[in-house]
Design a protein around this motif. Structure first.
Motif, PDB file in Angstrom:
ATOM      1  N   GLU A  93       4.719   6.516  -1.316  1.00  0.00           N
ATOM      2  CA  GLU A  93       5.480   6.904  -0.136  1.00  0.00           C
ATOM      3  C   GLU A  93       6.911   6.367  -0.192  1.00  0.00           C
ATOM      4  O   GLU A  93       7.815   6.980   0.367  1.00  0.00           O
ATOM      5  CB  GLU A  93       4.791   6.399   1.134  1.00  0.00           C
ATOM      6  N   ILE A  94       7.093   5.214  -0.831  1.00  0.00           N
ATOM      7  CA  ILE A  94       8.430   4.635  -0.986  1.00  0.00           C
ATOM      8  C   ILE A  94       8.648   4.290  -2.454  1.00  0.00           C
ATOM      9  O   ILE A  94       7.689   4.038  -3.192  1.00  0.00           O
ATOM     10  CB  ILE A  94       8.622   3.377  -0.092  1.00  0.00           C
ATOM     11  N   ASP A  95       9.911   4.294  -2.861  1.00  0.00           N
ATOM     12  CA  ASP A  95      10.208   3.980  -4.264  1.00  0.00           C
ATOM     13  C   ASP A  95      10.377   2.466  -4.448  1.00  0.00           C
ATOM     14  O   ASP A  95      10.297   1.693  -3.500  1.00  0.00           O
ATOM     15  CB  ASP A  95      11.445   4.730  -4.747  1.00  0.00           C
ATOM     16  N   GLU A  96      10.614   2.045  -5.673  1.00  0.00           N
ATOM     17  CA  GLU A  96      10.685   0.620  -5.997  1.00  0.00           C
ATOM     18  C   GLU A  96      11.850  -0.079  -5.297  1.00  0.00           C
ATOM     19  O   GLU A  96      11.699  -1.200  -4.804  1.00  0.00           O
ATOM     20  CB  GLU A  96      10.792   0.435  -7.508  1.00  0.00           C
ATOM     21  N   ASP A  97      12.991   0.584  -5.253  1.00  0.00           N
ATOM     22  CA  ASP A  97      14.154  -0.026  -4.589  1.00  0.00           C
ATOM     23  C   ASP A  97      13.890  -0.251  -3.100  1.00  0.00           C
ATOM     24  O   ASP A  97      14.209  -1.301  -2.549  1.00  0.00           O
ATOM     25  CB  ASP A  97      15.397   0.854  -4.774  1.00  0.00           C
TER      26      ASP A  97
ATOM     27  N   TYR B 265      10.947  -0.553  -1.705  1.00  0.00           N
ATOM     28  CA  TYR B 265       9.928  -1.594  -1.608  1.00  0.00           C
ATOM     29  C   TYR B 265      10.550  -2.984  -1.703  1.00  0.00           C
ATOM     30  O   TYR B 265      10.281  -3.850  -0.869  1.00  0.00           O
ATOM     31  CB  TYR B 265       8.880  -1.410  -2.713  1.00  0.00           C
ATOM     32  N   LYS B 266      11.401  -3.192  -2.685  1.00  0.00           N
ATOM     33  CA  LYS B 266      12.027  -4.504  -2.864  1.00  0.00           C
ATOM     34  C   LYS B 266      12.941  -4.849  -1.696  1.00  0.00           C
ATOM     35  O   LYS B 266      12.969  -5.999  -1.240  1.00  0.00           O
ATOM     36  CB  LYS B 266      12.811  -4.532  -4.179  1.00  0.00           C
ATOM     37  N   ARG B 267      13.679  -3.862  -1.197  1.00  0.00           N
ATOM     38  CA  ARG B 267      14.584  -4.115  -0.074  1.00  0.00           C
ATOM     39  C   ARG B 267      13.808  -4.520   1.174  1.00  0.00           C
ATOM     40  O   ARG B 267      14.139  -5.500   1.839  1.00  0.00           O
ATOM     41  CB  ARG B 267      15.418  -2.865   0.208  1.00  0.00           C
ATOM     42  N   ARG B 268      12.747  -3.795   1.467  1.00  0.00           N
ATOM     43  CA  ARG B 268      11.950  -4.106   2.662  1.00  0.00           C
ATOM     44  C   ARG B 268      11.173  -5.412   2.506  1.00  0.00           C
ATOM     45  O   ARG B 268      11.020  -6.165   3.464  1.00  0.00           O
ATOM     46  CB  ARG B 268      10.998  -2.957   2.968  1.00  0.00           C
ATOM     47  N   LEU B 269      10.689  -5.682   1.315  1.00  0.00           N
ATOM     48  CA  LEU B 269       9.962  -6.932   1.076  1.00  0.00           C
ATOM     49  C   LEU B 269      10.899  -8.128   1.256  1.00  0.00           C
ATOM     50  O   LEU B 269      10.528  -9.133   1.871  1.00  0.00           O
ATOM     51  CB  LEU B 269       9.369  -6.933  -0.334  1.00  0.00           C
ATOM     52  N   THR B 270      12.118  -8.011   0.764  1.00  0.00           N
ATOM     53  CA  THR B 270      13.109  -9.084   0.949  1.00  0.00           C
ATOM     54  C   THR B 270      13.413  -9.273   2.426  1.00  0.00           C
ATOM     55  O   THR B 270      13.484 -10.406   2.915  1.00  0.00           O
ATOM     56  CB  THR B 270      14.409  -8.741   0.181  1.00  0.00           C
ATOM     57  N   LEU B 271      13.552  -8.185   3.152  1.00  0.00           N
ATOM     58  CA  LEU B 271      13.832  -8.261   4.583  1.00  0.00           C
ATOM     59  C   LEU B 271      12.678  -8.932   5.337  1.00  0.00           C
ATOM     60  O   LEU B 271      12.908  -9.776   6.213  1.00  0.00           O
ATOM     61  CB  LEU B 271      14.082  -6.848   5.130  1.00  0.00           C
TER      62      LEU B 271
ATOM     63  N   GLU C 110       0.825  -1.205   0.000  1.00  0.00           N
ATOM     64  CA  GLU C 110       0.000   0.000   0.000  1.00  0.00           C
ATOM     65  C   GLU C 110       0.864   1.262   0.000  1.00  0.00           C
ATOM     66  O   GLU C 110       0.573   2.227  -0.714  1.00  0.00           O
ATOM     67  CB  GLU C 110      -0.922   0.010   1.220  1.00  0.00           C
ATOM     68  N   ARG C 111       1.921   1.257   0.802  1.00  0.00           N
ATOM     69  CA  ARG C 111       2.827   2.413   0.837  1.00  0.00           C
ATOM     70  C   ARG C 111       3.489   2.622  -0.516  1.00  0.00           C
ATOM     71  O   ARG C 111       3.657   3.749  -0.964  1.00  0.00           O
ATOM     72  CB  ARG C 111       3.887   2.220   1.920  1.00  0.00           C
TER      73      ARG C 111
END
Length: 90
Positions: A73-77, A79-85, A67-68
């Protein structure tokens, strides 16, 4: 006149008091346990790891992250970094 032959006397009163206290204690403990069970059935429930499904909490975190990202609110990089974490911590 009534005669009270065979009366339990004070022991009867004591027995009835103990039974009444035990009855109410069991009833209250049962209600509390039932309430606790019914209100906590969705918390901390883990899916079967072999099924590949995430736990409720981590799925919600991924949804919030998506949603963010969708709101910008956040960019693609990020998003991918946090999703991986998030997926590593499962």
């Amino acid at each position: 006149m009534m005669w009270y032959d065979g009366s339990w006397g004070w022991s009867g009163w004591f027995f009835m008091t103990v039974v009444m206290v035990v009855f109410w204690a069991l009833l209250i403990v049962g209600i509390v346990a039932l309430t606790h069970y019914l209100t906590n059935t969705h918390r901390g429930r883990q899916s079967d790891p072999s099924s590949g499904e995430a736990a409720w909490g981590s799925r919600r975190a991924e949804d919030l992250l998506a949603e963010r990202f969708a709101r910008g609110e956040i960019d693609e990089d990020e998003y991918k970094r946090r999703l991986t974490l998030l997926r590593e911590q499962r």
